[in-house]
Design an enzyme around this catalytic site. Structure first.
Site, short mmCIF file in Angstrom:
data_model
loop_
_atom_site.label_atom_id
_atom_site.label_comp_id
_atom_site.label_asym_id
_atom_site.label_seq_id
_atom_site.Cartn_x
_atom_site.Cartn_y
_atom_site.Cartn_z
N CYS A 11 0.84 -1.21 0.00
CA CYS A 11 0.00 0.00 0.00
C CYS A 11 0.87 1.26 0.00
O CYS A 11 0.47 2.30 -0.50
CB CYS A 11 -0.87 0.06 1.25
SG CYS A 11 -1.72 -1.44 1.58
N HIS A 45 18.84 0.69 2.06
CA HIS A 45 17.41 0.97 1.94
C HIS A 45 16.59 -0.31 2.19
O HIS A 45 15.62 -0.29 2.94
CB HIS A 45 17.10 1.53 0.55
CG HIS A 45 15.66 1.92 0.38
ND1 HIS A 45 15.18 3.14 0.77
CD2 HIS A 45 14.60 1.22 -0.09
CE1 HIS A 45 13.87 3.20 0.53
NE2 HIS A 45 13.50 2.03 0.00
#
Lengths: 262, 431
Positions: free
Chosen positions: B51, B98
């Site tokens: 999402c 990351h």
């Protein structure tokens, strides 16, 4: 000559350090180290107690020094026995300081040689001692769960965020406190009555002088009896029952101390 | 390190209207990754689509660029070309960092949330099962899972609740040992009540019941959870069998009063009752919280627990960042070592072959030598080769491992005819 109890103490203190670290970091390795250290101390102490019993022919709980250390041993034995059922790792965070406290308290008291009484050499004494010490052991572990219940209850009632320690839920703490109390109570009762039966059958009533040990024994028995009744009938709120267990454990300490004047 | 690159968008920079346009459904992921590989841009790739983010981790082919990957992503989704600026690009070590942060929940909208770990795993497994994961990507993701687990267990970053609904759920877990044996009663059919109850329902509570003043509305609300509806007049009776009460009626005055709850508690034999009052004005009289066995939390209490949790997570995030930094360092060193041994192995392989060929030729020309003489010649040549190679190999090791000189390995590759490593073949030992 080196006191061999120092070796057991070394492992118990290490186990306590690992247990406290486990409370902070919750690493499985720390728990395993706790169990290994505590297990090593337990084995050493078991051998020591057995040797002492073999040499003196008296169960190693006839003075304050021995009684404190045997209580520490019984509490730890119960943890090992109960772990497959409770699966409670965090309990070591509370239990190891208690074990160390009892063990060190024993070390601080001189291990005075006994003036042997005929009673010490009878099987009654061994039965009496082991039932009583295991009964008290059950009360102490039940007390730890009761204390956890009180902590959780206090935190929830004051609307604090959940504890940093992964302590058992109220329900679980209550359940185990009750189970241990209800298991320990008949054992303790038998321990008390084994001594009374011996006294009635073979003792000398004229020399019977009830002191702190007897008084505290009866008080602990009554208080924990009320707590057991509360649990069996669910007529007393769990928090009050937990406080009764705490009070019962405090009287159990007096039972141990009472041996000084026995 | 291989040519690792990451391109993506996330909740920090890209609004949901645009993010949803880029999102991939599960069945679309592998065909997209396969297409990307066949187009010659990547050797392999993993696509993470949640999402809050769409990220493509790729083992890039020589000659391809991040722009090619972004172009493919935009084209496949029909994403507006003028919004190219929303994409971020991370390369090599930055991309690794990351991924470690994402898998650990440090880059999430709700700091430290645990779902992302499962989503990263799922993305990796989909790509692996689709046959589009290369060895460097495999190593990277395995390491990321390891780091995320370490961060979670060692910092406990996800333990404290940071939302009202999770705070309520977390508190319930401090009261009850097993929620699957507990019954929930929802008083009122508000949206907030639905959100809070969802956590409990998902955890598999034994029973959910709904009591609402408007019965029909209650029925409709109950359908959402597959719950039972209790007529409003019967809710006090339902309280006796309930362990958790979530109240969010629009009543102007409290509906749960102390005498009623005291009676309920006696009938429950003092079994714990957790009351979550999320109504404003409140549905539960404040003194109800003083009854033994009742644990009453209103919306402000829950918010406070959530705020404490957030503050705690922020503290733990600092520790998590330093753990990630050291794990990143270890990982890059590991990759350097791996590349180094591949290069040294390749060089030794080449030198060995040259040495053997030359020796064979020389021994033929020398004629009849005794076996002992042949052995002396062979050993001499081997020692010469090893001695010549010793210095450059020691130097490149120092440059790569100690001084971390960028490109030292590449320069070495350019200087010597290093043979590519063969699959499953251990490199020869260093001289």
């Amino acid at each position: 000559m080196i006191d061999h109890s120092v070796y057991a103490l070394f492992f118990y203190v290490s186990a306590m350090a690992f247990a406290l670290l486990y409370g902070g970091f919750r690493q499985k390795t720390l728990f395993i180290l706790t169990v290994i250290s505590a297990g090593a101390g337990f084995v050493i102490q078991t051998v020591m107690e057995a040797r002492a019993w073999f040499h003196t022919e008296i169960p190693p709980a006839a003075n304050l020094h021995e009684l404190f250390q045997l209580t520490a041993w019984a509490v730890l034995a119960l943890y090992f026995i109960l772990y497959p059922m409770t699966r409670s790792r965090i309990l070591v965070f509370f239990l190891m300081p208690l074990v160390n406290l009892a063990y060190m308290a024993g070390m601080m008291v001189p291990n005075q040689p006994l003036e042997p009484k005929p009673f010490y050499f009878t099987p009654w004494f061994a039965i009496h001692i082991f039932l009583l010490v295991f009964g008290i052991g059950f009360f102490f572990v039940s007390f730890l769960y009761a204390a956890i219940f009180i902590m959780q209850d206090h935190s929830l009632r004051h609307r604090h965020a959940p504890s940093h320690l992964p302590i058992p839920s109220l329900e679980e703490a209550e359940r185990w406190s009750a189970r241990l109390l209800l298991a320990g109570y008949p054992i303790y009762t038998l321990g008390m009555f084994s001594s009374i039966i011996y006294g009635v059958l073979f003792g000398n009533k004229e020399h019977y002088r009830p002191g702190l040990l007897e008084g505290a024994s009866v008080l602990a028995w009554l208080v924990l009896g009320v707590a057991s009744y509360g649990w069996l009938t669910a007529k007393v709120h769990p928090r009050r029952r937990s406080w009764l267990v705490v009070a019962g454990a405090a009287f159990s300490v007096l039972i141990i101390l009472g041996i000084i004047w026995h | 390190m291989s040519d690792l690159i990451l391109v993506g968008v996330n909740h920090k920079k890209t609004p949901v209207e645009l993010r949803e346009g880029l999102a991939f459904a599960d069945p679309e992921k592998v065909p997209f990754l396969d297409g990307l590989r066949q187009s010659g841009h990547v050797k392999g790739a993993v696509l993470l689509s949640t999402c809050n983010r769409v990220e493509l981790y790729a083992d890039l082919r020589e000659g391809s660029t991040a722009e090619d990957l972004i172009g493919s992503l935009m084209e496949s989704r029909g994403f507006p070309r003028e919004r190219r600026d929303l994409f971020y690009i991370q390369e090599q070590k930055d991309a690794v960092r990351h991924l470690f942060r994402v898998a650990s929940g440090l880059d999430s909208m709700i700091l430290g949330e645990p779902q992302i770990f499962g989503q990263v795993k799922e993305a990796y497994f989909q790509a692996r099962d689709g046959g589009v994961v290369t060895t460097p990507l495999n190593l990277l993701f395995q390491k990321a899972f390891h780091v995320a687990k370490q961060v979670r267990t060692q910092t406990g970053i996800g333990e404290r609740p940071v939302t009202i609904s999770y705070a309520a759920f977390n508190l319930a877990s401090s009261i009850f040992a097993d929620l699957s044996t507990k019954r929930i009663l929802l008083l009122g059919a508000g949206e907030m009540s639905r959100i809070v109850a969802t956590h409990f329902v998902e955890s598999g509570v034994k029973q959910v019941r709904v009591a609402n003043r408007t019965y029909e509305h209650g029925v409709e609300f109950a359908r959402y959870f597959g719950a039972e509806v209790v007529p409003w007049a019967d809710f006090p009776k339902a309280l006796i069998q309930s362990d958790i009460v979530i109240s969010s009626t629009g009543a102007p005055r409290p509906i749960l009063l102390r005498p009623m709850v005291e009676t309920v508690m006696k009938l429950r034999r003092w079994a714990s009752l957790f009351i979550i009052d999320i109504a404003v004005p409140r549905d539960v009289e404040e003194t109800v919280g003083k009854i033994d066995g009742v644990y009453l939390y209103d919306i402000d209490d829950l918010q406070e627990v959530a705020d404490e949790g957030l503050a705690e997570r922020q503290k733990k995030a600092t520790l998590a960042e330093s753990m990630i930094a050291s794990e990143l360092d270890l990982y890059t060193r590991f990759l350097d070592h791996q590349s180094l041994s591949e290069v040294i192995g390749g060089l030794m392989g080449w030198a060995g072959r040259v040495q053997d060929a030359e020796l064979e030729e020389a021994l033929k020309r020398m004629g009849d030598l005794t076996p002992k003489q042949q052995e002396v010649v062979k050993n001499t040549v081997r020692r010469v080769v090893h001695k010549i190679l010793h210095h450059p190999i020691t130097q490149v090791k120092r440059l790569v491992l100690e001084e971390e000189t960028a490109n030292a390995l590449q320069v070495f590759r350019d200087l010597f005819p290093v043979e590519p490593a063969q699959e499953g073949k251990a490199p020869p030992e260093d001289p």
